[in-house]
Design an enzyme around this catalytic site. Structure first.
Site, mmCIF file in Angstrom:
data_model
loop_
_atom_site.group_PDB
_atom_site.id
_atom_site.type_symbol
_atom_site.label_atom_id
_atom_site.label_comp_id
_atom_site.label_asym_id
_atom_site.label_seq_id
_atom_site.Cartn_x
_atom_site.Cartn_y
_atom_site.Cartn_z
ATOM 1 N N ARG A 1 0.814 -1.241 0.000
ATOM 2 C CA ARG A 1 0.000 0.000 0.000
ATOM 3 C C ARG A 1 0.832 1.270 0.000
ATOM 4 O O ARG A 1 0.374 2.344 0.360
ATOM 5 C CB ARG A 1 -0.954 0.037 1.192
ATOM 6 C CG ARG A 1 -1.952 -1.089 1.177
ATOM 7 C CD ARG A 1 -3.067 -0.830 2.155
ATOM 8 N NE ARG A 1 -3.880 -2.017 2.269
ATOM 9 C CZ ARG A 1 -3.638 -3.001 3.125
ATOM 10 N NH1 ARG A 1 -2.613 -2.919 3.952
ATOM 11 N NH2 ARG A 1 -4.427 -4.040 3.142
ATOM 12 N N LYS B 1 3.507 11.585 -10.778
ATOM 13 C CA LYS B 1 2.672 10.708 -11.597
ATOM 14 C C LYS B 1 3.458 9.438 -11.854
ATOM 15 O O LYS B 1 4.612 9.506 -12.278
ATOM 16 C CB LYS B 1 2.361 11.361 -12.943
ATOM 17 C CG LYS B 1 1.136 12.239 -12.946
ATOM 18 C CD LYS B 1 0.793 12.559 -14.393
ATOM 19 C CE LYS B 1 -0.379 13.468 -14.515
ATOM 20 N NZ LYS B 1 -0.655 13.805 -15.931
ATOM 21 N N GLU C 1 10.038 18.959 -24.222
ATOM 22 C CA GLU C 1 9.270 19.335 -23.019
ATOM 23 C C GLU C 1 9.699 20.726 -22.520
ATOM 24 O O GLU C 1 8.885 21.482 -21.994
ATOM 25 C CB GLU C 1 9.450 18.302 -21.898
ATOM 26 C CG GLU C 1 9.021 16.875 -22.256
ATOM 27 C CD GLU C 1 7.516 16.623 -22.192
ATOM 28 O OE1 GLU C 1 6.751 17.567 -21.900
ATOM 29 O OE2 GLU C 1 7.105 15.465 -22.460
ATOM 30 N N LYS D 1 7.088 23.276 -13.487
ATOM 31 C CA LYS D 1 6.228 22.113 -13.307
ATOM 32 C C LYS D 1 5.704 22.076 -11.872
ATOM 33 O O LYS D 1 4.520 21.819 -11.641
ATOM 34 C CB LYS D 1 6.969 20.815 -13.649
ATOM 35 C CG LYS D 1 6.061 19.612 -13.445
ATOM 36 C CD LYS D 1 6.377 18.432 -14.270
ATOM 37 C CE LYS D 1 5.321 17.356 -14.047
ATOM 38 N NZ LYS D 1 5.677 16.077 -14.639
ATOM 39 N N GLU E 1 -4.387 16.660 -10.747
ATOM 40 C CA GLU E 1 -4.821 17.047 -12.093
ATOM 41 C C GLU E 1 -6.334 17.122 -12.251
ATOM 42 O O GLU E 1 -6.938 16.445 -13.070
ATOM 43 C CB GLU E 1 -4.227 16.102 -13.158
ATOM 44 C CG GLU E 1 -4.362 16.701 -14.550
ATOM 45 C CD GLU E 1 -3.630 15.910 -15.629
ATOM 46 O OE1 GLU E 1 -2.459 15.576 -15.406
ATOM 47 O OE2 GLU E 1 -4.237 15.663 -16.665
ATOM 48 N N ARG F 1 -3.265 21.656 -13.691
ATOM 49 C CA ARG F 1 -2.165 20.763 -14.060
ATOM 50 C C ARG F 1 -2.333 20.216 -15.471
ATOM 51 O O ARG F 1 -1.357 19.878 -16.137
ATOM 52 C CB ARG F 1 -2.060 19.611 -13.044
ATOM 53 C CG ARG F 1 -0.876 18.704 -13.310
ATOM 54 C CD ARG F 1 -0.627 17.687 -12.211
ATOM 55 N NE ARG F 1 0.527 16.862 -12.568
ATOM 56 C CZ ARG F 1 1.175 16.069 -11.732
ATOM 57 N NH1 ARG F 1 0.804 15.986 -10.484
ATOM 58 N NH2 ARG F 1 2.206 15.362 -12.138
ATOM 59 N N ASN G 1 -0.267 19.263 -20.325
ATOM 60 C CA ASN G 1 -0.485 18.374 -21.466
ATOM 61 C C ASN G 1 -0.456 19.107 -22.799
ATOM 62 O O ASN G 1 -0.843 18.539 -23.831
ATOM 63 C CB ASN G 1 -1.815 17.641 -21.327
ATOM 64 C CG ASN G 1 -1.769 16.646 -20.191
ATOM 65 O OD1 ASN G 1 -0.768 15.945 -20.023
ATOM 66 N ND2 ASN G 1 -2.816 16.614 -19.394
ATOM 67 N N HIS H 1 0.246 17.302 -25.973
ATOM 68 C CA HIS H 1 0.250 15.868 -25.698
ATOM 69 C C HIS H 1 -0.918 15.092 -26.287
ATOM 70 O O HIS H 1 -0.807 13.893 -26.498
ATOM 71 C CB HIS H 1 0.346 15.614 -24.193
ATOM 72 C CG HIS H 1 1.751 15.753 -23.673
ATOM 73 N ND1 HIS H 1 2.447 16.928 -23.742
ATOM 74 C CD2 HIS H 1 2.595 14.854 -23.095
ATOM 75 C CE1 HIS H 1 3.656 16.747 -23.224
ATOM 76 N NE2 HIS H 1 3.767 15.504 -22.823
ATOM 77 N N HIS I 1 0.332 11.839 -27.994
ATOM 78 C CA HIS I 1 -0.080 10.487 -27.590
ATOM 79 C C HIS I 1 -0.677 9.726 -28.768
ATOM 80 O O HIS I 1 -0.446 8.524 -28.921
ATOM 81 C CB HIS I 1 -1.074 10.546 -26.431
ATOM 82 C CG HIS I 1 -0.439 10.984 -25.136
ATOM 83 N ND1 HIS I 1 -1.161 11.478 -24.079
ATOM 84 C CD2 HIS I 1 0.852 11.012 -24.746
ATOM 85 C CE1 HIS I 1 -0.340 11.783 -23.082
ATOM 86 N NE2 HIS I 1 0.889 11.515 -23.471
ATOM 87 N N HIS J 1 9.352 10.083 -27.013
ATOM 88 C CA HIS J 1 8.216 10.845 -26.477
ATOM 89 C C HIS J 1 8.373 12.350 -26.748
ATOM 90 O O HIS J 1 7.452 13.002 -27.247
ATOM 91 C CB HIS J 1 8.065 10.579 -24.981
ATOM 92 C CG HIS J 1 7.016 11.400 -24.323
ATOM 93 N ND1 HIS J 1 5.671 11.237 -24.599
ATOM 94 C CD2 HIS J 1 7.097 12.427 -23.432
ATOM 95 C CE1 HIS J 1 4.978 12.111 -23.896
ATOM 96 N NE2 HIS J 1 5.817 12.858 -23.182
#
Ligand SMILES: NC(=O)c1ccc[n+]([C@@H]2O[C@H](COP(=O)([O-])OP(=O)(O)OC[C@H]3O[C@@H](n4cnc5c(N)ncnc54)[C@H](O)[C@@H]3O)[C@@H](O)[C@H]2O)c1
Ligand SMILES: [Zn+2]
Length: 368
Positions: A124, A146, A188, A231, A241, A245, A249, A252, A256, A269
């Site tokens: 956990r 993330k 980025e 960031k 998010e 936030r 993206n 993105h 993606h 990426h």
């Protein structure tokens, strides 16, 4: 052994947890720093078979005298999956790691994401430290908590938010990074430039205009620190998010889809993000928000960074558009895309008409 130098120390303050980011030289050989955020007598280092021969021995040496286990995964985005995750869980269980163990992610964003997710879920949730070794991971993936693995149906489909105890960025690690990977990280960085605009964007333009700009440039530590601050600003405000936030993206939704279309094989990426940034800027221009000078600026930044900006001719745009509607950042079946009003002022547009999107994709094709 060369002495370590910490050039920047930032603190990320999330509601759930506060942690430092260290940026400097020779930090991967700084025994005291590496041990500072470990509380128990056991660690598990996760890395891959490209990075292990370069940096694993130094990290293991830092943990000499305590239980130090390792998992060396095969290199590649295709291994950011459930199998790699099981390998990590198996190692933790077989070597009897307790709740106070620390996982150490030594590598780029792929290793950081898998290790973070393993740390988030083992018993956990246990501690983990990020040692990002790519520019992309230093400016982006290692900051913000993330974590995820991919599923065959989509990227980062299974994951959670789990903040590290510390992020230790060694600029020297970038010396072994292939040039192409370094440039991908700049994708980025340019994204941050558009998000905040102003002085940062000017500095970035100057740096990229200098042919000699590389991983060893003295300005790089400041650049990375600034990106982390930017960031952090978004993350601290909106850790999970639910709002602002999502602006991170930018580019993105396109990236993606391009990555999924090519099964993550064709672009790195950051390269896909570069094309995505051009598409998002083109869409902003097409919708009448920005001047053509901003579009030209984005084009020129991507060019200076030697990044791709156009969709290759062989990509089937209907298929690409369908993939964009599969992106998990869609709510109520409306396509949500981050658009630019001007550098420093981006927003989430939640109702992009299909026809506008089709036009943009067509106009972003190379040679158009
Ligand atoms: N969690 C987040 O917020 C977040 C944000 C952005 C990206 N990501 C994820 O990050 C991943 C991309 O990260 P990446 O660009 O770092 O890719 P990566 O982890 O695949 O690393 C790129 C390549 O460089 C090699 N490498 C890494 N460090 C090296 C070094 N110092 N010297 C030589 N080779 C080295 C790696 O083995 C790999 O082959 C994607 O999976 C993406 O989804 C996550
Ligand atoms: Zn990204």
């Amino acid at each position: 052994m060369a002495k370590s130098d910490i050039y920047h120390q930032l603190v990320i303050q999330c509601a759930s947890h506060e942690y430092p980011i260290y940026i400097g030289n020779q930090l991967l050989t700084d025994v005291e720093l590496l041990r500072r955020h470990v509380i128990a007598n056991q660690v598990l280092i996760v890395t891959n078979n490209t990075i292990a021969p370069l940096y694993l021995a130094a990290i293991k040496q830092a943990f000499a005298g305590m239980q130090c286990d390792e998992v060396v995964l095969p290199d590649g985005e295709q291994h950011k999956n459930q199998h790699s995750l099981s390998v990590i869980y198996d190692a933790l269980i077989q070597s009897r790691h307790h709740r106070d163990t620390t996982l150490i992610a030594l590598g780029g964003g792929v290793i950081g994401d898998i290790t973070g997710f393993a740390a988030a879920t083992y018993q956990r949730g246990v501690r983990f430290i990020q040692l990002p070794t790519t520019l992309l991971a230093q400016v982006d993936a290692s900051v913000g908590g993330k974590t995820a693995i991919n599923h065959q149906t989509g990227k980062n489909m299974i994951g959670s938010f789990h903040q590290p105890q510390a992020v230790i960025m060694d600029l020297n690690a970038l010396s072994t990074l292939p040039q192409r990977e370094f440039r991908a990280g700049l994708g980025e960085v340019i994204k941050y430039g558009l998000l905040v605009g102003g002085e940062f964007l000017n500095t970035l333009d100057e740096l990229l205009s200098d042919e000699r700009f590389t991983f060893s440039s003295p300005a790089l530590a400041d650049l990375i620190a600034r990106c982390c601050q930017i960031k952090a600003g978004f993350v601290e405000e909106d850790e999970k998010e639910t709002g602002r936030r999502a602006l991170l993206n930018l580019g993105h939704t396109f990236a993606h889809a391009l990555e999924a279309y090519t099964h993550y094989q064709r672009w790195l990426h950051g390269e896909a993000v570069a094309i995505g940034l051009y598409c998002a800027t083109l869409l902003s221009w097409q919708m009448g928000y920005i001047e053509s000078t901003t579009l030209a600026l984005v084009d020129s930044l991507l060019n200076k960074a030697k990044l791709p900006s156009r969709i290759p001719k062989d990509i089937d745009l209907i298929h690409l558009q369908a993939l964009m509607f599969n992106d998990k950042k869609i709510s109520n079946k409306m396509l949500r895309v981050v658009l630019i009003r001007r550098p420093g002022d981006c927003y989430l547009e939640s109702g992009v008409p299909e026809e506008s999107l089709r036009q943009v994709l067509m106009n972003a094709v190379e040679g158009e």
